[in-house]
Design a protein around this motif. Structure first.
Motif, short mmCIF file in Angstrom:
data_model
loop_
_atom_site.label_atom_id
_atom_site.label_comp_id
_atom_site.label_asym_id
_atom_site.label_seq_id
_atom_site.Cartn_x
_atom_site.Cartn_y
_atom_site.Cartn_z
N TYR A 84 -31.45 -116.67 1.21
CA TYR A 84 -31.03 -116.36 -0.16
C TYR A 84 -31.18 -114.86 -0.44
O TYR A 84 -30.33 -114.24 -1.09
N ALA A 85 -32.25 -114.27 0.08
CA ALA A 85 -32.50 -112.85 -0.14
C ALA A 85 -31.41 -111.99 0.49
O ALA A 85 -30.96 -111.00 -0.10
N ARG A 86 -30.98 -112.34 1.71
CA ARG A 86 -29.92 -111.57 2.36
C ARG A 86 -28.66 -111.56 1.51
O ARG A 86 -28.03 -110.51 1.32
N LYS A 87 -28.30 -112.71 0.99
CA LYS A 87 -27.07 -112.81 0.20
C LYS A 87 -27.21 -112.10 -1.14
O LYS A 87 -26.29 -111.43 -1.62
N MET A 88 -28.39 -112.21 -1.77
CA MET A 88 -28.59 -111.56 -3.06
C MET A 88 -28.60 -110.03 -2.92
O MET A 88 -28.06 -109.32 -3.76
N THR A 89 -29.18 -109.53 -1.83
CA THR A 89 -29.18 -108.08 -1.61
C THR A 89 -27.76 -107.58 -1.44
O THR A 89 -27.37 -106.55 -2.01
N ALA A 90 -26.95 -108.29 -0.66
CA ALA A 90 -25.55 -107.89 -0.46
C ALA A 90 -24.77 -107.93 -1.77
O ALA A 90 -23.99 -107.01 -2.07
N LEU A 91 -25.01 -108.97 -2.57
CA LEU A 91 -24.30 -109.09 -3.85
C LEU A 91 -24.71 -108.00 -4.83
O LEU A 91 -23.88 -107.42 -5.53
N LEU A 92 -25.99 -107.70 -4.89
CA LEU A 92 -26.47 -106.66 -5.81
C LEU A 92 -26.01 -105.28 -5.37
O LEU A 92 -25.71 -104.42 -6.21
N ASP A 93 -25.93 -105.05 -4.05
CA ASP A 93 -25.39 -103.78 -3.55
C ASP A 93 -23.93 -103.64 -3.96
O ASP A 93 -23.48 -102.56 -4.39
N LEU A 94 -23.15 -104.73 -3.83
CA LEU A 94 -21.74 -104.71 -4.21
C LEU A 94 -21.61 -104.51 -5.72
O LEU A 94 -20.75 -103.75 -6.19
N PHE A 95 -22.46 -105.17 -6.48
CA PHE A 95 -22.47 -105.04 -7.94
C PHE A 95 -22.73 -103.59 -8.34
O PHE A 95 -22.05 -103.02 -9.21
N ASP A 96 -23.71 -102.96 -7.67
CA ASP A 96 -24.05 -101.57 -7.96
C ASP A 96 -22.90 -100.64 -7.60
O ASP A 96 -22.54 -99.75 -8.38
N GLU A 97 -22.30 -100.84 -6.42
CA GLU A 97 -21.20 -99.97 -5.98
C GLU A 97 -20.00 -100.10 -6.90
O GLU A 97 -19.37 -99.10 -7.27
N THR A 98 -19.67 -101.35 -7.29
CA THR A 98 -18.52 -101.57 -8.16
C THR A 98 -18.75 -100.94 -9.53
O THR A 98 -17.85 -100.33 -10.11
N THR A 99 -19.96 -101.08 -10.06
CA THR A 99 -20.28 -100.51 -11.36
C THR A 99 -20.19 -98.99 -11.32
O THR A 99 -19.65 -98.35 -12.24
N ARG A 100 -20.69 -98.39 -10.25
CA ARG A 100 -20.61 -96.93 -10.11
C ARG A 100 -19.16 -96.47 -10.05
O ARG A 100 -18.78 -95.45 -10.64
N THR A 101 -18.35 -97.24 -9.33
CA THR A 101 -16.93 -96.87 -9.18
C THR A 101 -16.24 -96.85 -10.53
O THR A 101 -15.51 -95.91 -10.87
N VAL A 102 -16.48 -97.88 -11.34
CA VAL A 102 -15.85 -97.97 -12.66
C VAL A 102 -16.39 -96.88 -13.58
O VAL A 102 -15.63 -96.21 -14.31
N LYS A 103 -17.70 -96.66 -13.54
CA LYS A 103 -18.33 -95.68 -14.42
C LYS A 103 -17.87 -94.26 -14.11
O LYS A 103 -17.68 -93.44 -15.01
N GLU A 104 -17.69 -93.97 -12.81
CA GLU A 104 -17.36 -92.61 -12.41
C GLU A 104 -15.86 -92.35 -12.31
O GLU A 104 -15.44 -91.22 -12.11
#
Length: 321
Positions: A84-104
């Motif tokens: 579960y941790a592996r999948k959550m880390t990957a999802l949170l990394d994607l969430f962070d990258e996507t949010t940064r992309t939209v914000k910037e």
């Protein structure tokens, strides 16, 4: 307040019932798993260790399973917790990258790497028509632009031809034939009125892809026995030399149309070489859904389609290996 109708892209998702665990609990769990301790997670999240432990317990209750084995003050992931941790880390990394992309997206420059000819004769004159054209930063290469996105510093590369590169999406963009061009003064001075006249003219040669023999064959004229004229590293330098009255260049129709309209060059004769894909849009597979990459690519394709020089976009390919 009138309810707004969902966009078509999301209408099919109304019937989908998503059941998410509390986000704060997921963050606490993922940080603990990644740090290997409740204390490390607490410091990262600016919470107390007690609060982090409480969130993890809440998540375990929500999932109805143990995620950690607890021994005194230490914690160790269960097999289920590790997966579960592996999948959550990957999802949170994607969430962070996507949010940064939209914000910037509205702030950062958009970096385009291309040939000098494409930049000067095609891209720059049209940038005012692009919504974020004022934020485009162009870098040029005398050779074929590098598609190594780990080192070229680019968001998008306008790649010569349409060779496929591992890890990169390639969208064929522009298709063009070639024909001879010269400065108006040179055409008059040398009285270049028929294809045979080029047998005595100074010809600008292109080291990358010289096609004079092909053109002479298409015109039904024997090429000069001893070709006269310099050889340049690329077609842009050859075309620039022709603008300066130094000789006749074999230019790409899709690229020099604006120069012909300005009167700096004139087209000589109707004969053309066989058209082929001369430029394509290239970007990392990971950026395929990036809003700015998509908008820029769509804008390029719309421009070349309007000018009648579009390549078949359906041929876009990528290699993930």
């Amino acid at each position: 307040m009138v309810a707004q109708e969902a966009s078509p892209a999301f209408q099919g998702e109304r019937s989908m019932s998503r059941k998410y665990p509390p986000f704060a609990a997921v963050r606490a769990f993922e940080a603990t798993a990644r740090n290997g301790s409740v204390k490390g997670a607490a410091e990262e999240l600016f919470l107390t260790a007690s609060a982090v432990s409480h969130q993890i317990r809440a998540l375990e209750t929500n999932l109805d399973t143990d995620l950690f084995i607890r021994t005194g003050n230490s914690v160790e992931l269960t097999l289920t917790g590790r997966a579960y941790a592996r999948k959550m880390t990957a999802l949170l990394d994607l969430f962070d990258e996507t949010t940064r992309t939209v914000k910037e997206a509205g702030q950062k420059p958009f970096r385009v790497h291309c040939t000098p000819g494409f930049a000067a004769r095609w891209l720059v004159p049209r940038l005012n028509d692009l919504a974020f054209g004022d934020r485009v930063r162009i870098s040029v290469s005398n050779g074929a632009p590098s598609t190594d996105f780990s080192s070229n510093g680019a968001d998008v590369v306008i790649q010569w031809a349409d060779a496929h590169v591992p890890g990169v999406i390639t969208e064929p963009l522009m298709r063009s034939a070639r024909y001879p061009v010269a400065s108006p003064a040179l055409r008059e001075a040398q009285n270049l009125r028929k294809p045979e006249d080029l047998q005595r003219a100074t010809l600008m040669h292109d080291e990358t892809m010289d096609a004079w023999e092909e053109w002479f064959a298409a015109a039904g004229v024997a090429p000069p026995a001893f070709p006269r004229g310099p050889t340049f590293p690329n077609c842009e330098l050859a075309t620039t030399a022709a603008e300066k009255g130094q000789g006749v260049a074999l230019a790409y129709d899709a690229v020099v149309r604006g120069t012909l309209e300005d009167g700096a060059l004139v087209r000589l004769f109707d004969t053309v070489t066989m058209p082929f894909v001369i430029y394509s849009v290239a970007y990392k597979i990971a950026r395929k859904n990036d809003p700015m990459v998509r908008e820029f690519s769509d804008w390029l394709h719309a421009q070349v389609a309007a000018e009648g020089v579009a390549a078949e976009r359906g041929l876009a390919q990528s290699n993930a290996w």
